[in-house]
Design an enzyme around this catalytic site. Structure first.
Site, mmCIF file in Angstrom:
data_model
loop_
_atom_site.group_PDB
_atom_site.id
_atom_site.type_symbol
_atom_site.label_atom_id
_atom_site.label_comp_id
_atom_site.label_asym_id
_atom_site.label_seq_id
_atom_site.Cartn_x
_atom_site.Cartn_y
_atom_site.Cartn_z
ATOM 1 N N LYS A 232 -16.076 -41.961 -28.270
ATOM 2 C CA LYS A 232 -15.407 -42.708 -29.323
ATOM 3 C C LYS A 232 -14.550 -43.831 -28.723
ATOM 4 O O LYS A 232 -15.094 -44.738 -28.162
ATOM 5 C CB LYS A 232 -14.597 -41.736 -30.188
ATOM 6 C CG LYS A 232 -15.353 -40.422 -30.535
ATOM 7 C CD LYS A 232 -16.531 -40.625 -31.444
ATOM 8 C CE LYS A 232 -17.449 -39.417 -31.559
ATOM 9 N NZ LYS A 232 -16.799 -38.146 -31.902
ATOM 10 N N ASP B 98 -7.247 -31.916 -29.016
ATOM 11 C CA ASP B 98 -8.345 -32.887 -29.069
ATOM 12 C C ASP B 98 -7.711 -34.223 -29.444
ATOM 13 O O ASP B 98 -7.289 -34.420 -30.577
ATOM 14 C CB ASP B 98 -9.368 -32.419 -30.120
ATOM 15 C CG ASP B 98 -10.556 -33.372 -30.244
ATOM 16 O OD1 ASP B 98 -10.413 -34.554 -29.878
ATOM 17 O OD2 ASP B 98 -11.614 -32.928 -30.736
ATOM 18 N N ARG C 68 -23.907 -33.096 -8.789
ATOM 19 C CA ARG C 68 -23.329 -32.269 -9.849
ATOM 20 C C ARG C 68 -21.883 -31.931 -9.488
ATOM 21 O O ARG C 68 -21.000 -31.919 -10.326
ATOM 22 C CB ARG C 68 -24.146 -30.980 -10.061
ATOM 23 C CG ARG C 68 -23.430 -30.006 -11.000
ATOM 24 C CD ARG C 68 -24.271 -28.879 -11.567
ATOM 25 N NE ARG C 68 -25.342 -28.403 -10.718
ATOM 26 C CZ ARG C 68 -25.194 -27.653 -9.627
ATOM 27 N NH1 ARG C 68 -23.994 -27.273 -9.223
ATOM 28 N NH2 ARG C 68 -26.251 -27.296 -8.929
ATOM 29 N N TYR D 67 -13.133 -30.685 -36.310
ATOM 30 C CA TYR D 67 -14.376 -31.460 -36.175
ATOM 31 C C TYR D 67 -15.566 -30.501 -36.309
ATOM 32 O O TYR D 67 -15.580 -29.423 -35.689
ATOM 33 C CB TYR D 67 -14.382 -32.150 -34.804
ATOM 34 C CG TYR D 67 -15.676 -32.862 -34.495
ATOM 35 C CD1 TYR D 67 -15.969 -34.089 -35.097
ATOM 36 C CD2 TYR D 67 -16.612 -32.313 -33.632
ATOM 37 C CE1 TYR D 67 -17.154 -34.738 -34.826
ATOM 38 C CE2 TYR D 67 -17.807 -32.965 -33.358
ATOM 39 C CZ TYR D 67 -18.071 -34.178 -33.958
ATOM 40 O OH TYR D 67 -19.255 -34.823 -33.703
HETATM 41 C C1 LIG Z 1 -17.123 -36.728 -31.753
HETATM 42 C C2 LIG Z 1 -16.038 -35.741 -31.654
HETATM 43 C C3 LIG Z 1 -16.183 -34.572 -30.875
HETATM 44 C C4 LIG Z 1 -17.476 -34.226 -30.147
HETATM 45 O O1 LIG Z 1 -17.739 -35.134 -29.133
HETATM 46 P P1 LIG Z 1 -19.236 -35.550 -28.670
HETATM 47 O O2 LIG Z 1 -18.979 -36.579 -27.645
HETATM 48 O O3 LIG Z 1 -19.938 -36.049 -29.906
HETATM 49 O O4 LIG Z 1 -19.868 -34.310 -28.137
HETATM 50 C C5 LIG Z 1 -15.106 -33.702 -30.812
HETATM 51 N N1 LIG Z 1 -13.961 -33.942 -31.473
HETATM 52 C C6 LIG Z 1 -13.792 -35.050 -32.235
HETATM 53 C C7 LIG Z 1 -12.498 -35.262 -32.940
HETATM 54 C C8 LIG Z 1 -14.822 -35.979 -32.354
HETATM 55 O O5 LIG Z 1 -14.655 -37.061 -33.123
#
Ligand SMILES: *Cc1c(COP(=O)(O)O)cnc(C)c1O
Length: 389
Positions: A201, A176, A52, A104
């Site tokens: 992503k 983000d 961890r 998001y």
């Molecule tokens: C998918 C996404 C998230 C969340 O991420 P996870 O890996 O699904 O927890 C946050 N911000 C954006 C812009 C996203 O597309």
């Protein structure tokens, strides 16, 4: 080798923070699928005690993340939301956050359903409206939370301008960077304090893992985040770390093609007589196009469009008729995905609210993948025809 700051993005994607495995010389870091490590005597070890806290495969990924985002410190988490959760845990009850009003959905849920209960205060505003942001700024504001481009309308916010709001305040700008990726935009270079990713992503890029990341330059923020990462424990496993690292090595090549294909699809759609509007930051008429031109090195692989006839049924038929595009949530993988926000990601929002936010019934979001562009265009063309029948 040259200093990392002098290397090009492709070289950094492949080599940034990487070295052969010290025990075997393996070029790729082994998947250290272990929870614990032997100690020669109590407290005598090689810097690894428990996975961890420390895992060599995760560390290799974290060094790569820091390198590609032009940061000093990288941290990997079990999901994007786990990474966001860690940032919020830097705050204390009474602290305030100003966030974009088309956040998001999962981030919005985490902020309002979990952290509001714990005494954090959130203001959701239009980040492109400086007066609106300034009206919410006060001594308790600790974080400005930005996403750019946004989902699904691809709105663009000026990161450099947002960073100027920090002057004289104890305030962090968090970006983000999931939609843009560091190939297109490096927020730390523009004045952000923390960069956040859903690695799920584009960074992972192959729709085969769920993961999150944070990258920072400031050592104090990094130490606080490492403490939270270890204390809350939302780390990712070594297998996923390996997959993410493998994804990052082709990020520059993939992003180049994502951008090219999205442009081809956007230009096809804008010239289609049945299409009313295309949301793609590359069009001069797109709100934020000038800013995108300044702060991004390309316009990305995401776009949305609306049909002239704004009917739920038609959009529904269109997305259901696609054969090369897959109807699914998520984005950023090699395969093209299509989504219908009104009935999928944003279905929980009442229709009137959706309309106010600019999400019409016929709005369709595309994550343009790496297939041959002509097949994507042909697929959309036949699906639009079906929708008109
Ligand atoms: C998918 C996404 C998230 C969340 O991420 P996870 O890996 O699904 O927890 C946050 N911000 C954006 C812009 C996203 O597309």
């Amino acid at each position: 080798m040259a200093k990392e700051k002098d290397l090009g993005f492709g070289t950094l994607s492949i080599h940034g923070g990487q070295f052969p495995d010290p025990s075997t010389g393996a070029v790729m870091p082994p998947i250290y699928q272990t929870s614990t490590y032997v100690q020669e005597a109590p407290g005598v070890h090689k810097g690894y005690e428990y996975s961890r806290t420390q895992n060599p495969t995760r560390h290799a990924l974290e060094r790569s993340l820091a390198a590609i985002e032009k940061g000093q410190f990288g941290l990997a988490f079990g999901s994007g939301l786990a990474a966001i959760d860690a940032v919020m845990k830097l705050l204390s009850p009474g602290d305030e956050v100003i966030a974009t009003n088309d956040l998001y959905g999962g981030t919005y849920r985490l902020f309002t359903k979990i952290f509001e209960n714990w005494g954090l205060v959130f203001h959701f505003v239009d980040l492109s409206n400086e007066d609106e942001v300034k009206a919410k700024l006060n001594d308790k504001t600790r974080v400005i939370w930005a996403e750019t481009p946004t989902n699904p309308l691809l709105r663009i916010f000026d990161i450099r301008k947002l960073a100027t709001l920090k002057e004289g305040r104890n305030l962090m700008l968090v970006v983000d960077n999931t939609f843009a990726t560091p190939y297109l935009q490096t927020p730390l270079d523009l004045g952000a304090d923390i960069v956040m990713h859903s690695v799920t992503k584009y960074l992972g890029g192959h729709s085969d893992l769920v993961m999150g990341a944070l990258v920072v330059r400031d050592e104090k923020i990094a130490q606080d985040l490492y403490f939270i990462q270890n204390s809350s424990g939302a780390v990712c496993g070594p297998m996923d770390s390996f997959l993410a690292l493998r994804g990052i090595k082709t990020l520059h090549v993939r992003m180049q093609r994502h951008c090219e294909n999205a442009e081809t699809v956007a230009r096809f759609l804008i010239s289609h007589p049945e299409v009313k509007k295309v949301y793609w930051p590359g069009f001069p008429g797109h709100i934020g196009h000038e800013t995108a031109n300044k702060q991004m090195r390309g316009f990305g692989g995401m776009l949305s469009f609306e049909l002239k006839n704004d009917s739920l049924e038609r959009a529904f038929t269109l997305v259901s008729s696609l054969k090369v595009f897959t109807l699914a949530e998520s984005l950023g993988g090699v395969e093209s995905l299509a989504g219908h926000p009104a009935s999928m990601t944003h279905a929980a929002i009442p229709r009137e609210e959706r309309m106010k936010a600019g999400l019409s019934d016929s709005l369709i979001r595309l994550s343009v993948g790496l297939e041959d562009a002509k097949d994507l265009v042909r697929d959309l063309d036949q699906a639009i025809k079906k929708a008109l029948e």
